[in-house]
Design a protein around this motif. Structure first.
Motif, PDB file in Angstrom:
ATOM      1  N   UNK A 388       0.821  -1.215   0.000  1.00 15.38           N
ATOM      2  CA  UNK A 388       0.000   0.000   0.000  1.00 15.38           C
ATOM      3  C   UNK A 388       0.857   1.268   0.000  1.00 15.38           C
ATOM      4  N   UNK A 389       1.936   1.234  -0.747  1.00 15.31           N
ATOM      5  CA  UNK A 389       2.809   2.396  -0.867  1.00 15.31           C
ATOM      6  C   UNK A 389       3.748   2.608   0.298  1.00 15.31           C
ATOM      7  N   UNK A 390       3.721   1.724   1.291  1.00 16.23           N
ATOM      8  CA  UNK A 390       4.587   1.867   2.450  1.00 16.23           C
ATOM      9  C   UNK A 390       5.682   0.814   2.401  1.00 16.23           C
ATOM     10  N   UNK A 391       6.937   1.253   2.683  1.00 16.20           N
ATOM     11  CA  UNK A 391       8.077   0.339   2.636  1.00 16.20           C
ATOM     12  C   UNK A 391       8.317  -0.289   4.011  1.00 16.20           C
ATOM     13  N   UNK A 392       8.674  -1.573   3.993  1.00 18.04           N
ATOM     14  CA  UNK A 392       9.061  -2.297   5.197  1.00 18.04           C
ATOM     15  C   UNK A 392      10.440  -2.904   4.936  1.00 18.04           C
ATOM     16  N   UNK A 393      11.378  -2.632   5.835  1.00 17.13           N
ATOM     17  CA  UNK A 393      12.750  -3.117   5.673  1.00 17.13           C
ATOM     18  C   UNK A 393      12.931  -4.337   6.568  1.00 17.13           C
ATOM     19  N   UNK A 394      13.215  -5.478   5.942  1.00 12.42           N
ATOM     20  CA  UNK A 394      13.258  -6.759   6.632  1.00 12.42           C
ATOM     21  C   UNK A 394      14.662  -7.343   6.574  1.00 12.42           C
ATOM     22  N   UNK A 395      15.117  -7.911   7.706  1.00 17.50           N
ATOM     23  CA  UNK A 395      16.433  -8.551   7.749  1.00 17.50           C
ATOM     24  C   UNK A 395      16.247 -10.027   8.073  1.00 17.50           C
ATOM     25  N   UNK A 396      16.295 -10.916   7.078  1.00 16.87           N
ATOM     26  CA  UNK A 396      16.072 -12.344   7.327  1.00 16.87           C
ATOM     27  C   UNK A 396      17.165 -13.006   8.162  1.00 16.87           C
ATOM     28  N   UNK A 397      18.322 -12.352   8.350  1.00 20.77           N
ATOM     29  CA  UNK A 397      19.412 -12.981   9.093  1.00 20.77           C
ATOM     30  C   UNK A 397      19.295 -12.773  10.600  1.00 20.77           C
ATOM     31  N   UNK A 398      18.376 -11.945  11.047  1.00 24.62           N
ATOM     32  CA  UNK A 398      18.238 -11.706  12.476  1.00 24.62           C
ATOM     33  C   UNK A 398      17.634 -12.912  13.177  1.00 24.62           C
ATOM     34  N   UNK A 399      17.865 -13.025  14.482  1.00 26.75           N
ATOM     35  CA  UNK A 399      17.184 -14.051  15.269  1.00 26.75           C
ATOM     36  C   UNK A 399      15.696 -13.773  15.203  1.00 26.75           C
ATOM     37  N   UNK A 400      14.856 -14.803  15.388  1.00 28.84           N
ATOM     38  CA  UNK A 400      13.406 -14.613  15.249  1.00 28.84           C
ATOM     39  C   UNK A 400      12.899 -13.412  16.029  1.00 28.84           C
ATOM     40  N   UNK A 401      12.231 -12.505  15.333  1.00 27.97           N
ATOM     41  CA  UNK A 401      11.758 -11.265  15.929  1.00 27.97           C
ATOM     42  C   UNK A 401      10.310 -11.390  16.381  1.00 27.97           C
ATOM     43  N   UNK A 402       9.921 -10.515  17.303  1.00 27.67           N
ATOM     44  CA  UNK A 402       8.543 -10.433  17.745  1.00 27.67           C
ATOM     45  C   UNK A 402       7.817  -9.295  17.062  1.00 27.67           C
ATOM     46  N   UNK A 403       6.492  -9.293  17.238  1.00 32.69           N
ATOM     47  CA  UNK A 403       5.677  -8.217  16.689  1.00 32.69           C
ATOM     48  C   UNK A 403       5.043  -8.571  15.361  1.00 32.69           C
ATOM     49  N   UNK A 404       3.809  -8.098  15.161  1.00 35.31           N
ATOM     50  CA  UNK A 404       3.242  -8.173  13.823  1.00 35.31           C
ATOM     51  C   UNK A 404       3.950  -7.134  12.959  1.00 35.31           C
ATOM     52  N   UNK A 405       3.542  -7.000  11.719  1.00 40.79           N
ATOM     53  CA  UNK A 405       4.283  -6.125  10.807  1.00 40.79           C
ATOM     54  C   UNK A 405       4.307  -4.690  11.300  1.00 40.79           C
ATOM     55  N   UNK A 406       3.248  -4.259  11.997  1.00 44.84           N
ATOM     56  CA  UNK A 406       3.184  -2.886  12.496  1.00 44.84           C
ATOM     57  C   UNK A 406       4.146  -2.665  13.651  1.00 44.84           C
ATOM     58  N   UNK A 407       4.400  -3.695  14.458  1.00 42.78           N
ATOM     59  CA  UNK A 407       5.257  -3.558  15.638  1.00 42.78           C
ATOM     60  C   UNK A 407       6.639  -4.178  15.432  1.00 42.78           C
ATOM     61  N   UNK A 408       6.914  -4.653  14.249  1.00 45.10           N
ATOM     62  CA  UNK A 408       8.211  -5.256  13.946  1.00 45.10           C
ATOM     63  C   UNK A 408       9.313  -4.195  13.938  1.00 45.10           C
ATOM     64  N   UNK A 409      10.466  -4.528  14.505  1.00 45.35           N
ATOM     65  CA  UNK A 409      11.622  -3.635  14.409  1.00 45.35           C
ATOM     66  C   UNK A 409      12.228  -3.788  13.025  1.00 45.35           C
ATOM     67  N   UNK A 410      12.129  -2.762  12.232  1.00 49.05           N
ATOM     68  CA  UNK A 410      12.630  -2.831  10.864  1.00 49.05           C
ATOM     69  C   UNK A 410      14.138  -2.625  10.822  1.00 49.05           C
ATOM     70  N   UNK A 411      14.735  -3.173   9.807  1.00 52.61           N
ATOM     71  CA  UNK A 411      16.170  -3.012   9.603  1.00 52.61           C
ATOM     72  C   UNK A 411      16.479  -1.554   9.270  1.00 52.61           C
ATOM     73  N   UNK A 412      17.543  -1.036   9.848  1.00 52.51           N
ATOM     74  CA  UNK A 412      17.918   0.350   9.562  1.00 52.51           C
ATOM     75  C   UNK A 412      19.437   0.501   9.635  1.00 52.51           C
ATOM     76  N   UNK A 413      20.053   0.589   8.477  1.00 47.07           N
ATOM     77  CA  UNK A 413      21.485   0.848   8.386  1.00 47.07           C
ATOM     78  C   UNK A 413      21.746   2.179   7.672  1.00 47.07           C
ATOM     79  N   UNK A 414      20.812   3.088   7.837  1.00 49.44           N
ATOM     80  CA  UNK A 414      20.998   4.437   7.311  1.00 49.44           C
ATOM     81  C   UNK A 414      20.578   4.568   5.866  1.00 49.44           C
ATOM     82  N   UNK A 415      21.393   4.031   4.949  1.00 46.94           N
ATOM     83  CA  UNK A 415      21.134   4.125   3.514  1.00 46.94           C
ATOM     84  C   UNK A 415      21.234   2.744   2.881  1.00 46.94           C
ATOM     85  N   UNK A 416      20.470   2.560   1.826  1.00 50.38           N
ATOM     86  CA  UNK A 416      20.470   1.272   1.128  1.00 50.38           C
ATOM     87  C   UNK A 416      20.407   1.510  -0.374  1.00 50.38           C
TER      88      UNK A 416
END
Length: 809
Positions: A388-416
């Protein structure tokens, strides 16, 4: 038996011979390439600053030549052993290379001793080791290490060696990018970097953290660059610097014109062929059936990649940058970052969710915007999913994360750099606001009295990255390990502390909240002071205080890393029996890097004290010129997050709060006195206002001929009385205050009599200007006039007396 022994001996000899030839095939020996410009080693060059221990790096020379179908890098070093430790350091030489596409040639290994050159290439012990430099990170890259051990090495010897590596990883399609260093954390006598580029090929160069200009020339079809400098000083980076801070001089080059060209390079590597094997397709269809919404499907795919596909990278040759097919990754249940990222992208696209791999650098972060575009800039791959026009940054290498998509801690390394059609530059990733938050509620329960252990309970609600970290720690090491870690943390402040109950935890996976409840007992909590035999206890907000330690080094050239993006809210309640006083207070500290508030409040019932602290980090680093102020603000905040309580021993009771000496009660009594003073001052000003009102009424009712003079006199009385009231109500009653009061009286009395010559005959002031009329005045008027007339002289006499007193004292 003899035949068997002969066969065994033959096999052993064959194995030894094959090992020798195999090692010989791993590398070559021979002269340096003809295009190399050799640099003579200046063995007479002295180490800087009187250095007399360790090793002295005399020369660092790197020469790189880009060829039609490859590249050759030539390396030439010379190091001197200044003492026994230096001998151990320079005696071991190693060369790392990737045999899948590189050819290693050793050109020279020499010892220079007293001006004499000793060739050690033939006699040195050379071994080829399958040593994985990245194996601790679960990455198998196929690199090998050629290890050289020198014998007969002595203090004062110079070890000189040179080698070259020919070849380029075919994954880059014969496009070259690289670089070399020109400065280090140790001093170097001479540092030289040379780059040879065929004329007609466009290679951009970039010099960082230096103003050194290259020597550029053209010959034999090449453009030749050389950067060279003498006596390169050591550069020490201050501790606690950000991971992306790199102040060292270095030169970089790249054949990639811009980030768009890097995208064009990466797209074919991550292109999906549209074929999904039955096992992977079954997993995708299972998610389609069980997850009803696109958001739930994205979350389920990420959960599968994080939980079911373990991290292991086989990065030999082109595998360093080219991912493995998603079906293969799913079948073998392991992969590195690029393998897992492409698997997630493939599954999401099958579920009709737009997704693409994204290249990032976990250390350099936003600093990649300052370097030349090249695939080698990046060291990690994540996924950008779009709903829906919104970006979600996902890191598959992290240990299993909690939260639904709204509460998920997104990957953030500044620039991609997103590898997708239409992408042409670096894009900003998810913001960090609210990514790691803690709410702590600590209760010190001392209602049992000072002879009983203090009951200490901490309830912590961790949110975001903090919740993920606790969840992962418990999954890996168990609850008992986490409880031991917590207990040892509090034992640094309360050595006698012990657990009163097992650690409890509640995991709200959907909202990514992780709650822990700790219960402790602290024996002998009230410590007796030797100077006055009183008992004291210290209460602190432990979680926040651990974040407020000032840096060790204030005179810095490097920025200071902070704990951004953490946020902590901590409420500490103290339960006690008896009566305790408290002065409520609030403190706010605003720093360039953090915000801190502290409140001390009265509680209700057994809760005598309530401390409310809040800390929020605002940015990831503090610039060097801000560090001193930052450290001072940290110290201010550190001193606020606690309270010291005192108890006196009373004959009738074993322990009760001291009404006479408790600091909070003294403050309360002071507040009570201040409030009484304020009430008294309110009464005084009310009386003054009433008097001024009466005087104004009398002026208004006085005869018309008297009225102008009466209004003048009333105005003088108002300012005189008001200034005297401010003076004696707002300042201590000292001789200085009294002297100021006399000065006011002097000018005031003079002002009251200043217009007596204009007084009507029937006005009482007429007698002052006309003494003959004094006898016709009433007795009260005569005394009033005489007193006003004498006041200025009397005031002068008193002021002179105060002056003499001041001199004498």
């Amino acid at each position: 038996m003899k035949a068997g022994m002969r066969r065994s001996l033959f096999l052993l000899i064959l194995l030894l011979v094959s090992t020798i030839f195999a090692n010989a095939a791993e590398y070559r020996t021979g002269p340096a390439p003809a295009w190399v410009e050799p640099i003579a080693v200046d063995t007479a060059r002295k180490a800087p600053g009187g250095q007399s221990s360790g090793e002295w790096n005399i020369l660092s020379d790197v020469q790189s030549r880009i060829e039609k179908n490859g590249r050759v890098n030539y390396y030439h070093f010379a190091n001197k052993a200044l003492d026994a430790e230096g001998v151990r350091s320079v005696a071991d030489i190693s060369f790392v290379f990737d045999p899948s596409y590189e050819q290693l040639t050793i050109h020279a290994i020499r010892i220079i001793r007293g001006g004499k050159v000793i060739d050690k290439l033939a006699s040195a012990k050379i071994s080829v080791l399958q040593r994985e430099t990245e194996l601790e990170y679960r990455i198998y890259d196929g690199s090998k290490t050629v290890s050289v051990v020198l014998d007969d090495l002595r203090v004062g010897d110079v070890v000189e060696y040179a080698y070259s590596r020919r070849g380029v990883n075919p994954v880059f399609g014969n496009r070259i990018a690289g670089g070399a260093e020109l400065q280090w954390s140790v001093p170097v006598g001479q540092a030289s970097v040379r780059l040879m580029v065929p004329i007609g090929r466009t290679v951009a160069t970039q010099l960082m953290n230096s103003t050194l200009q290259p020597r550029v020339r053209e010959f034999d079809g090449y453009r030749d660059y050389r950067w060279s400098q003498q006596d390169v000083p050591a550069l020490k980076v201050d501790g606690d610097a950000p991971a992306n801070y790199n102040p060292y001089a270095r030169v970089r080059w790249s054949e990639f014109a811009d980030w768009r060209s890097v995208v064009d390079w990466g797209l074919p590597l991550y292109r999906l062929n549209g074929q999904v094997d039955p096992a992977l397709n079954a997993a995708i269809e299972g998610i389609r059936r069980t997850a009803a919404t696109p958001e739930a499907r994205v979350r389920a795919v990420l959960q599968l990649a994080q939980s079911d596909i373990r991290y292991l990278g086989v990065e030999v040759g082109t595998g360093s940058h080219a991912p493995t097919a998603p079906s293969t990754v799913f079948q073998r249940r392991f992969g590195d970052c690029k393998d897992k990222a492409l698997l997630v992208v493939a599954m999401l696209r099958e579920l009709n969710v737009k997704a693409a791999p994204a290249l990032v650098n976990t250390e350099r972060r936003e600093a990649i915007a300052d370097v030349l575009p090249a695939p080698q800039v990046f060291n990690h791959v994540v996924v950008r999913a779009t709903l829906n026009g919104r970006h979600y940054w996902l890191d598959p290498t992290m240990s299993p994360q909690g939260g639904d998509l709204e509460h998920l801690v997104q990957s953030d390394f500044g620039l991609a750099l997103v590898l997708d059609e239409g992408e042409a530059g670096l894009v900003k990733m998810a913001g960090k606001e609210g990514r790691s938050r803690k709410q702590v509620h600590a209760v010190f329960d001392g209602t049992g009295g000072p002879e009983q252990p203090m009951r200490y309970t901490i309830t912590t609600v961790s949110q975001g990255a903090a919740a993920d970290s606790l969840r992962d720690q418990i999954a890996r090491k168990g609850v008992a390990d986490l409880q031991s870690q917590f207990l040892n943390y509090y034992a640094r402040r309360y050595p006698e502390i012990k657990s009163a109950a097992p650690l409890r935890h509640v995991d709200d996976v959907k909202h990514n909240l992780f709650t822990t409840v700790e219960s402790y007992e602290i024996p002998d909590f009230w410590k007796r002071r030797t100077q006055d035999n009183r008992r004291e206890a210290y209460i602190r907000s432990s979680e926040i205080r651990s974040e407020l330690n000032a840096p060790d080094f204030l005179n810095r050239t490097a920025p200071l890393a902070t704990n951004y993006p953490r946020e902590i809210e901590e409420i500490t309640e103290v339960k006690l029996s008896g009566k305790w006083g408290l002065k409520p207070e609030a403190v706010e500290i605003k720093d360039a890097a953090f915000e801190f508030t502290h409140k001390k409040e009265r509680g209700e019932g057994d809760v005598k004290y309530r401390l409310v602290d809040h800390l929020r980090w605002l940015k990831p680093q503090v610039e060097p010129d801000e560090v001193r102020e930052h450290a001072a603000n940290l110290k201010k905040a550190y001193n606020e997050v606690g309270i010291t309580l005192y108890l006196d021993d009373a004959p009738a009771a074993a322990a009760r709060p001291s009404a006479r000496t408790t600091h909070e009660q003294i403050q309360a009594e002071s507040d009570k006195a201040r409030q009484a003073q304020q009430r008294s001052q309110l009464v005084q000003i009310s009386i003054l206002l009433a008097i001024w009102g009466v005087l104004a009424f009398l002026c208004w009712r006085s005869p018309e001929t008297h009225r102008p003079l009466n209004w003048y006199l009333t105005g003088q009385l108002v300012w005189i009385s008001f200034v005297l009231w401010v003076l004696f109500a707002g300042f201590n009653n000292t001789w200085k205050t009294q002297t100021l009061g006399l000065i006011i009286v002097f000018f005031g009395s003079s002002a009251l009599l200043a217009r007596s010559d204009r007084a009507p005959v029937t006005h009482w002031q007429y007698a002052h200007a006309n003494p003959a009329a004094m006898d016709s005045m009433t007795l009260g008027v005569r005394y009033l006039v005489k007193t006003l007339s004498a006041l200025p002289s009397l005031v002068l006499i008193l002021c002179a007396g105060y002056y003499v007193k001041a001199l004498a004292s």
